[in-house]
Design a protein around this motif. Structure first.
Motif, PDB file in Angstrom:
ATOM      1  N   MET A   1       0.863  -1.178   0.000  1.00  0.00           N
ATOM      2  CA  MET A   1       0.000   0.000   0.000  1.00  0.00           C
ATOM      3  C   MET A   1       0.901   1.228   0.000  1.00  0.00           C
ATOM      4  O   MET A   1       1.800   1.345   0.842  1.00  0.00           O
ATOM      5  CB  MET A   1      -0.904  -0.007   1.231  1.00  0.00           C
ATOM      6  N   ILE A   2       0.672   2.109  -0.969  1.00  0.00           N
ATOM      7  CA  ILE A   2       1.442   3.344  -1.077  1.00  0.00           C
ATOM      8  C   ILE A   2       0.466   4.473  -0.769  1.00  0.00           C
ATOM      9  O   ILE A   2      -0.532   4.641  -1.470  1.00  0.00           O
ATOM     10  CB  ILE A   2       2.054   3.491  -2.484  1.00  0.00           C
ATOM     11  N   ILE A   3       0.780   5.208   0.293  1.00  0.00           N
ATOM     12  CA  ILE A   3      -0.160   6.210   0.800  1.00  0.00           C
ATOM     13  C   ILE A   3       0.532   7.563   0.848  1.00  0.00           C
ATOM     14  O   ILE A   3       1.599   7.699   1.456  1.00  0.00           O
ATOM     15  CB  ILE A   3      -0.642   5.813   2.207  1.00  0.00           C
ATOM     16  N   GLU A   4      -0.070   8.542   0.191  1.00  0.00           N
ATOM     17  CA  GLU A   4       0.446   9.915   0.232  1.00  0.00           C
ATOM     18  C   GLU A   4      -0.402  10.727   1.203  1.00  0.00           C
ATOM     19  O   GLU A   4      -1.629  10.746   1.088  1.00  0.00           O
ATOM     20  CB  GLU A   4       0.396  10.546  -1.154  1.00  0.00           C
TER      21      GLU A   4
ATOM     22  N   SER B   1      -4.457  14.757   6.090  1.00  0.00           N
ATOM     23  CA  SER B   1      -5.378  14.323   5.043  1.00  0.00           C
ATOM     24  C   SER B   1      -4.721  13.300   4.116  1.00  0.00           C
ATOM     25  O   SER B   1      -3.526  13.377   3.838  1.00  0.00           O
ATOM     26  CB  SER B   1      -5.826  15.549   4.241  1.00  0.00           C
ATOM     27  N   ILE B   2      -5.522  12.372   3.632  1.00  0.00           N
ATOM     28  CA  ILE B   2      -5.048  11.360   2.693  1.00  0.00           C
ATOM     29  C   ILE B   2      -5.141  11.939   1.288  1.00  0.00           C
ATOM     30  O   ILE B   2      -6.229  12.252   0.806  1.00  0.00           O
ATOM     31  CB  ILE B   2      -5.893  10.079   2.808  1.00  0.00           C
ATOM     32  N   LYS B   3      -4.004  12.099   0.651  1.00  0.00           N
ATOM     33  CA  LYS B   3      -3.962  12.705  -0.682  1.00  0.00           C
ATOM     34  C   LYS B   3      -4.200  11.649  -1.771  1.00  0.00           C
ATOM     35  O   LYS B   3      -4.966  11.867  -2.699  1.00  0.00           O
ATOM     36  CB  LYS B   3      -2.618  13.395  -0.890  1.00  0.00           C
ATOM     37  N   LYS B   4      -3.526  10.493  -1.653  1.00  0.00           N
ATOM     38  CA  LYS B   4      -3.647   9.451  -2.675  1.00  0.00           C
ATOM     39  C   LYS B   4      -3.300   8.098  -2.068  1.00  0.00           C
ATOM     40  O   LYS B   4      -2.433   8.008  -1.214  1.00  0.00           O
ATOM     41  CB  LYS B   4      -2.702   9.746  -3.844  1.00  0.00           C
ATOM     42  N   VAL B   5      -3.991   7.054  -2.527  1.00  0.00           N
ATOM     43  CA  VAL B   5      -3.714   5.685  -2.083  1.00  0.00           C
ATOM     44  C   VAL B   5      -3.613   4.789  -3.314  1.00  0.00           C
ATOM     45  O   VAL B   5      -4.484   4.818  -4.187  1.00  0.00           O
ATOM     46  CB  VAL B   5      -4.838   5.144  -1.158  1.00  0.00           C
ATOM     47  N   THR B   6      -2.548   4.000  -3.364  1.00  0.00           N
ATOM     48  CA  THR B   6      -2.379   2.999  -4.413  1.00  0.00           C
ATOM     49  C   THR B   6      -2.158   1.668  -3.718  1.00  0.00           C
ATOM     50  O   THR B   6      -1.272   1.554  -2.875  1.00  0.00           O
ATOM     51  CB  THR B   6      -1.168   3.325  -5.312  1.00  0.00           C
ATOM     52  N   ILE B   7      -2.969   0.676  -4.069  1.00  0.00           N
ATOM     53  CA  ILE B   7      -2.841  -0.651  -3.469  1.00  0.00           C
ATOM     54  C   ILE B   7      -2.425  -1.618  -4.565  1.00  0.00           C
ATOM     55  O   ILE B   7      -3.130  -1.770  -5.564  1.00  0.00           O
ATOM     56  CB  ILE B   7      -4.156  -1.096  -2.796  1.00  0.00           C
TER      57      ILE B   7
ATOM     58  N   THR C   1     -10.070  -2.640  -4.234  1.00  0.00           N
ATOM     59  CA  THR C   1      -8.970  -1.816  -3.720  1.00  0.00           C
ATOM     60  C   THR C   1      -8.953  -0.427  -4.354  1.00  0.00           C
ATOM     61  O   THR C   1      -8.705   0.556  -3.663  1.00  0.00           O
ATOM     62  CB  THR C   1      -7.610  -2.524  -3.893  1.00  0.00           C
ATOM     63  N   VAL C   2      -9.247  -0.347  -5.639  1.00  0.00           N
ATOM     64  CA  VAL C   2      -9.318   0.966  -6.286  1.00  0.00           C
ATOM     65  C   VAL C   2     -10.501   1.749  -5.724  1.00  0.00           C
ATOM     66  O   VAL C   2     -10.396   2.936  -5.423  1.00  0.00           O
ATOM     67  CB  VAL C   2      -9.418   0.840  -7.826  1.00  0.00           C
ATOM     68  N   GLY C   3     -11.629   1.076  -5.530  1.00  0.00           N
ATOM     69  CA  GLY C   3     -12.812   1.731  -4.983  1.00  0.00           C
ATOM     70  C   GLY C   3     -12.564   2.292  -3.589  1.00  0.00           C
ATOM     71  O   GLY C   3     -12.874   3.451  -3.307  1.00  0.00           O
ATOM     72  N   VAL C   4     -11.984   1.486  -2.708  1.00  0.00           N
ATOM     73  CA  VAL C   4     -11.678   1.946  -1.348  1.00  0.00           C
ATOM     74  C   VAL C   4     -10.698   3.113  -1.398  1.00  0.00           C
ATOM     75  O   VAL C   4     -10.876   4.118  -0.702  1.00  0.00           O
ATOM     76  CB  VAL C   4     -11.114   0.786  -0.481  1.00  0.00           C
ATOM     77  N   SER C   5      -9.682   2.993  -2.241  1.00  0.00           N
ATOM     78  CA  SER C   5      -8.686   4.065  -2.364  1.00  0.00           C
ATOM     79  C   SER C   5      -9.334   5.384  -2.759  1.00  0.00           C
ATOM     80  O   SER C   5      -9.079   6.426  -2.150  1.00  0.00           O
ATOM     81  CB  SER C   5      -7.626   3.692  -3.405  1.00  0.00           C
ATOM     82  N   LYS C   6     -10.181   5.351  -3.768  1.00  0.00           N
ATOM     83  CA  LYS C   6     -10.844   6.569  -4.245  1.00  0.00           C
ATOM     84  C   LYS C   6     -11.795   7.153  -3.202  1.00  0.00           C
ATOM     85  O   LYS C   6     -11.921   8.369  -3.081  1.00  0.00           O
ATOM     86  CB  LYS C   6     -11.604   6.310  -5.551  1.00  0.00           C
ATOM     87  N   LEU C   7     -12.448   6.279  -2.452  1.00  0.00           N
ATOM     88  CA  LEU C   7     -13.393   6.752  -1.437  1.00  0.00           C
ATOM     89  C   LEU C   7     -12.705   7.496  -0.297  1.00  0.00           C
ATOM     90  O   LEU C   7     -13.277   8.432   0.264  1.00  0.00           O
ATOM     91  CB  LEU C   7     -14.200   5.583  -0.871  1.00  0.00           C
ATOM     92  N   ILE C   8     -11.472   7.096   0.063  1.00  0.00           N
ATOM     93  CA  ILE C   8     -10.837   7.757   1.210  1.00  0.00           C
ATOM     94  C   ILE C   8      -9.889   8.891   0.821  1.00  0.00           C
ATOM     95  O   ILE C   8      -9.436   9.620   1.698  1.00  0.00           O
ATOM     96  CB  ILE C   8     -10.126   6.749   2.145  1.00  0.00           C
ATOM     97  N   GLU C   9      -9.611   9.054  -0.465  1.00  0.00           N
ATOM     98  CA  GLU C   9      -8.761  10.179  -0.878  1.00  0.00           C
ATOM     99  C   GLU C   9      -9.447  11.490  -0.515  1.00  0.00           C
ATOM    100  O   GLU C   9     -10.631  11.678  -0.771  1.00  0.00           O
ATOM    101  CB  GLU C   9      -8.442  10.100  -2.370  1.00  0.00           C
ATOM    102  N   GLY C  10      -8.708  12.368   0.144  1.00  0.00           N
ATOM    103  CA  GLY C  10      -9.243  13.639   0.601  1.00  0.00           C
ATOM    104  C   GLY C  10      -9.807  13.575   2.012  1.00  0.00           C
ATOM    105  O   GLY C  10     -10.118  14.592   2.611  1.00  0.00           O
ATOM    106  N   MET C  11      -9.932  12.377   2.553  1.00  0.00           N
ATOM    107  CA  MET C  11     -10.492  12.172   3.889  1.00  0.00           C
ATOM    108  C   MET C  11      -9.407  12.384   4.952  1.00  0.00           C
ATOM    109  O   MET C  11      -8.222  12.148   4.705  1.00  0.00           O
ATOM    110  CB  MET C  11     -11.046  10.742   3.974  1.00  0.00           C
TER     111      MET C  11
END
Length: 85
Positions: A16-19, A24-30, A38-48
């Protein structure tokens, strides 16, 4: 800041690569795992905010594994919180 986390062997994802920007969570790549999930979860939490993502993801189970990719993401975020304090 970019952080890398290796999940438990019990889940399908391998890295998991987390920026993070501030709290705040800027970007997540799993890497690995079920791409749609995994893409869906990543997109949902970006900006959170980190705390909100942990609250929503912690404890999610995948079958009888005792963890899941979202739960491992919450664990990664908890580790990141410790490093940025």
């Amino acid at each position: 800041m970019e952080y890398r986390y290796t999940p438990s062997e019990k889940v399908c994802s391998q890295e998991m690569i987390i920026e993070i920007e501030g709290e705040s969570i800027k970007k997540v790549t799993i890497q690995g795992g079920c791409a749609g999930n995994t893409v869906g979860v990543s997109k949902l939490i970006e900006g959170m905010q980190i705390n909100e993502a942990i609250k929503r993801l912690k404890g999610i189970q995948c079958g009888m594994k005792g963890t899941s990719c979202p739960d491992q993401l919450a664990t990664a975020l908890e580790e990141i919180k410790k490093k940025i304090k």
